[in-house]
Write an enzyme that holds these catalytic residues in place. Structure first.
Site, PDB file in Angstrom:
ATOM      1  N   ALA A  82       0.679  -1.233   0.021  1.00 42.35           N
ATOM      2  CA  ALA A  82       0.147   0.005   0.072  1.00 42.35           C
ATOM      3  C   ALA A  82       0.862   1.092   0.060  1.00 42.35           C
ATOM      4  O   ALA A  82       1.937   1.022   0.471  1.00 42.35           O
ATOM      5  CB  ALA A  82      -0.910   0.108   1.249  1.00 42.35           C
ATOM      6  N   GLY A 127       0.592  -5.109   0.926  1.00 40.91           N
ATOM      7  CA  GLY A 127      -0.738  -5.129  -0.160  1.00 40.91           C
ATOM      8  C   GLY A 127      -0.388  -5.589  -1.187  1.00 40.91           C
ATOM      9  O   GLY A 127      -1.430  -6.390  -1.781  1.00 40.91           O
ATOM     10  N   GLU A 130      -0.539  -9.354  -0.308  1.00 38.17           N
ATOM     11  CA  GLU A 130      -2.070  -9.546  -0.294  1.00 38.17           C
ATOM     12  C   GLU A 130      -3.064  -9.706  -1.246  1.00 38.17           C
ATOM     13  O   GLU A 130      -3.860 -10.697  -1.575  1.00 38.17           O
ATOM     14  CB  GLU A 130      -2.537  -8.704   0.767  1.00 38.17           C
ATOM     15  CG  GLU A 130      -1.855  -8.553   2.232  1.00 38.17           C
ATOM     16  CD  GLU A 130      -2.144  -7.187   3.156  1.00 38.17           C
ATOM     17  OE1 GLU A 130      -1.876  -6.133   2.584  1.00 38.17           O
ATOM     18  OE2 GLU A 130      -2.512  -7.352   4.143  1.00 38.17           O
ATOM     19  N   GLU A 150       4.898  -4.862   7.032  1.00 38.35           N
ATOM     20  CA  GLU A 150       4.264  -3.677   7.695  1.00 38.35           C
ATOM     21  C   GLU A 150       4.919  -3.585   9.106  1.00 38.35           C
ATOM     22  O   GLU A 150       4.946  -2.373   9.340  1.00 38.35           O
ATOM     23  CB  GLU A 150       2.781  -4.282   7.837  1.00 38.35           C
ATOM     24  CG  GLU A 150       2.096  -4.055   6.535  1.00 38.35           C
ATOM     25  CD  GLU A 150       2.162  -5.238   5.751  1.00 38.35           C
ATOM     26  OE1 GLU A 150       2.697  -6.333   5.941  1.00 38.35           O
ATOM     27  OE2 GLU A 150       1.391  -5.475   4.725  1.00 38.35           O
TER      28      GLU A 150
HETATM   29  N1  CAA Z   1       4.654   3.054  -0.982  1.00 34.26           N
HETATM   30  C1  CAA Z   1       4.878   4.247  -1.498  1.00 34.26           C
HETATM   31  N2  CAA Z   1       5.977   4.270  -2.202  1.00 34.26           N
HETATM   32  C2  CAA Z   1       6.821   3.233  -2.496  1.00 34.26           C
HETATM   33  C3  CAA Z   1       6.500   1.989  -1.935  1.00 34.26           C
HETATM   34  C4  CAA Z   1       5.510   2.039  -1.082  1.00 34.26           C
HETATM   35  N3  CAA Z   1       4.766   0.698  -0.657  1.00 34.26           N
HETATM   36  N4  CAA Z   1       7.457   1.143  -2.217  1.00 34.26           N
HETATM   37  C5  CAA Z   1       8.396   1.685  -2.967  1.00 34.26           C
HETATM   38  N5  CAA Z   1       8.030   3.061  -3.026  1.00 34.26           N
HETATM   39  C6  CAA Z   1       8.456   4.092  -3.724  1.00 34.26           C
HETATM   40  C7  CAA Z   1      10.125   4.497  -3.044  1.00 34.26           C
HETATM   41  O1  CAA Z   1       9.491   5.530  -2.215  1.00 34.26           O
HETATM   42  C8  CAA Z   1      10.763   5.156  -4.284  1.00 34.26           C
HETATM   43  O2  CAA Z   1      10.263   6.455  -4.623  1.00 34.26           O
HETATM   44  P1  CAA Z   1      11.120   7.550  -4.748  1.00 34.26           P
HETATM   45  O3  CAA Z   1      11.997   7.048  -5.952  1.00 34.26           O
HETATM   46  O4  CAA Z   1      10.151   8.815  -5.081  1.00 34.26           O
HETATM   47  O5  CAA Z   1      12.183   7.868  -3.563  1.00 34.26           O
HETATM   48  C9  CAA Z   1      10.267   4.062  -5.313  1.00 34.26           C
HETATM   49  O6  CAA Z   1       9.077   3.548  -5.128  1.00 34.26           O
HETATM   50  C10 CAA Z   1      11.655   3.042  -5.478  1.00 34.26           C
HETATM   51  O7  CAA Z   1      11.855   2.352  -4.271  1.00 34.26           O
HETATM   52  P2  CAA Z   1      13.095   2.200  -3.701  1.00 34.26           P
HETATM   53  O8  CAA Z   1      14.162   3.315  -3.855  1.00 34.26           O
HETATM   54  O9  CAA Z   1      12.901   1.968  -2.072  1.00 34.26           O
HETATM   55  O10 CAA Z   1      13.577   0.655  -4.256  1.00 34.26           O
HETATM   56  P3  CAA Z   1      14.642  -0.234  -3.874  1.00 34.26           P
HETATM   57  O11 CAA Z   1      14.832  -1.183  -4.887  1.00 34.26           O
HETATM   58  O12 CAA Z   1      15.815   0.321  -3.266  1.00 34.26           O
HETATM   59  O13 CAA Z   1      13.812  -1.054  -2.592  1.00 34.26           O
HETATM   60  C11 CAA Z   1      11.723  -2.002  -1.636  1.00 34.26           C
HETATM   61  C12 CAA Z   1      12.685  -1.679  -3.078  1.00 34.26           C
HETATM   62  C13 CAA Z   1      12.658  -3.221  -0.957  1.00 34.26           C
HETATM   63  C14 CAA Z   1      10.393  -2.815  -2.291  1.00 34.26           C
HETATM   64  C15 CAA Z   1      11.658  -0.832  -0.919  1.00 34.26           C
HETATM   65  O14 CAA Z   1      11.006   0.107  -1.674  1.00 34.26           O
HETATM   66  C16 CAA Z   1      10.520  -0.943   0.159  1.00 34.26           C
HETATM   67  O15 CAA Z   1      10.951  -1.604   1.201  1.00 34.26           O
HETATM   68  N6  CAA Z   1       9.207  -0.675   0.060  1.00 34.26           N
HETATM   69  C17 CAA Z   1       8.382  -0.508   0.951  1.00 34.26           C
HETATM   70  C18 CAA Z   1       7.819  -2.079   1.144  1.00 34.26           C
HETATM   71  C19 CAA Z   1       6.661  -2.195   2.289  1.00 34.26           C
HETATM   72  O16 CAA Z   1       6.858  -1.573   3.378  1.00 34.26           O
HETATM   73  N7  CAA Z   1       5.533  -2.302   1.929  1.00 34.26           N
HETATM   74  C20 CAA Z   1       4.274  -2.576   2.959  1.00 34.26           C
HETATM   75  C21 CAA Z   1       3.728  -1.233   2.782  1.00 34.26           C
HETATM   76  S1  CAA Z   1       2.221  -1.299   3.885  1.00 34.26           S
HETATM   77  C22 CAA Z   1       1.085  -2.056   3.527  1.00 34.26           C
HETATM   78  O17 CAA Z   1       1.076  -2.559   2.287  1.00 34.26           O
HETATM   79  C23 CAA Z   1       0.050  -2.226   4.543  1.00 34.26           C
HETATM   80  C24 CAA Z   1      -1.053  -3.312   3.949  1.00 34.26           C
HETATM   81  O18 CAA Z   1      -1.149  -4.282   4.428  1.00 34.26           O
HETATM   82  C25 CAA Z   1      -2.304  -2.582   3.699  1.00 34.26           C
END
Ligand code: CAA
Length: 275
Positions: A82, A127, A130, A150
């Protein structure tokens, strides 16, 4: 030289890169393809993407010839979760409404009458994992990565992760994944039963292959088979078996059953009509 089908794919992928739409819809024969298209944000799910996915599901449901739906992500991720930027300032009430929106979408995916296939080529986190788990068949490529991270953000899964993961992989593995937030590769995902299949080549091509395989089966049987499994996976055995008997019996009211069995006995291919 690329054949006609390869060219169609090259053009489609080019279209993904060029389009502003957050979800792209394409119909390939009887298969619908929905591609989440926010590659710069790793296809993170915000309210706009969820609404666009809902609209995509409307198109599939309105198509009597639809036989399968493939869900995938543009670029290197399936869906990295998400949208954290959109979630950051939510109040508890807004967070509950957002979770309800995501859960409703996942429930709708699971309840589709056609087979749904997640084609995961990269990150399927939070998400994203999921949503993939709400699909009937989960295919992962060599670079696929799965997780419920998360807890790293101080929250828990909200689009059904705690519930669908435990049903797919069992309590001990689901607790490990949800409490550590660790990210696993396709081999581990296959081993724990999260993935239906690991794919060594192009995951979208593989998904199309699975969709084509399902497209020639009896559509009513596919629909009722899905119901037997999805609606009774948590039932006590006796009530699950009772539900299965009823659905089995319902097949015998259909032309598909008559055609399928006649075709077998006449040693020819069945021509199902979905009635
Ligand atoms: N939401 C918003 N933006 C996201 C995102 C997310 N879940 N995941 C990645 N992005 C964005 C980053 O902010 C980045 O944007 P910018 O270039 O503008 O800075 C872009 O995507 C590329 O991401 P990274 O530079 O971080 O890419 P990476 O290859 O170095 O890392 C990754 C990849 C390991 C997937 C890392 O992006 C990451 O950890 N993302 C978050 C994963 C996460 O925590 N997901 C769970 C979200 S909460 C949820 O989903 C709750 C639910 O159940 C409803």
């Amino acid at each position: 030289m690329a054949g006609q089908e390869e060219w169609a794919w090259i053009l489609y992928l080019w279209g993904c890169l060029m389009s502003d739409a957050v979800v792209l819809h394409e119909k390939l024969g009887s298969t619908h393809l929905l591609t989440i298209n926010r590659p710069k944000a790793l296809n993170a799910l915000n309210a706009e993407v969820i609404a666009a996915l809902d609209a995509g599901l409307d198109l599939v449901e309105a198509d009597p010839d639809a036989r399968a739906l493939i869900l995938t992500g543009a670029g290197k991720a399936f869906v990295a979760g998400a949208d954290i930027a959109q979630m950051r300032d939510l109040t508890p009430d807004q967070a509950e409404a957002f979770a309800a929106q995501g859960q409703r979408l996942a429930d709708r995916m699971a309840a589709m009458s056609v087979a749904t296939i997640a084609a995961v080529g990269g990150f399927a986190l939070g998400g994203g994992c999921e949503l993939a788990m709400a699909c009937d068949i989960l295919l992962g490529g060599e670079a696929a990565k799965f997780g419920q991270p998360e807890v790293n953000l101080g929250v828990i899964p909200g689009f059904g992760g705690t519930q669908r993961l435990v049903r797919r992989v069992g309590l001990s593995v689901a607790l490990d994944l949800c409490l550590t937030g660790r990210i696993i590769d396709a081999d581990e995902a296959l081993r724990i039963g999260l993935l239906s299949r690991k794919v060594s080549g192009d995951v979208l091509e593989a998904a199309r292959g699975v969709a084509d395989e399902i497209a020639v089966k009896g559509p009513v049987a596919i629909r009722l088979c899905k119901r037997a499994l999805h609606e009774n996976a948590d039932s006590p055995l006796a009530s699950g078996l009772a539900a299965e008997r009823k659905l089995f019996a319902a097949c015998f009211e259909t032309s598909d059953q008559k055609e399928g069995m006649a075709a077998f006995l006449e040693r020819r291919k069945a021509n199902f009509t979905g009635r």
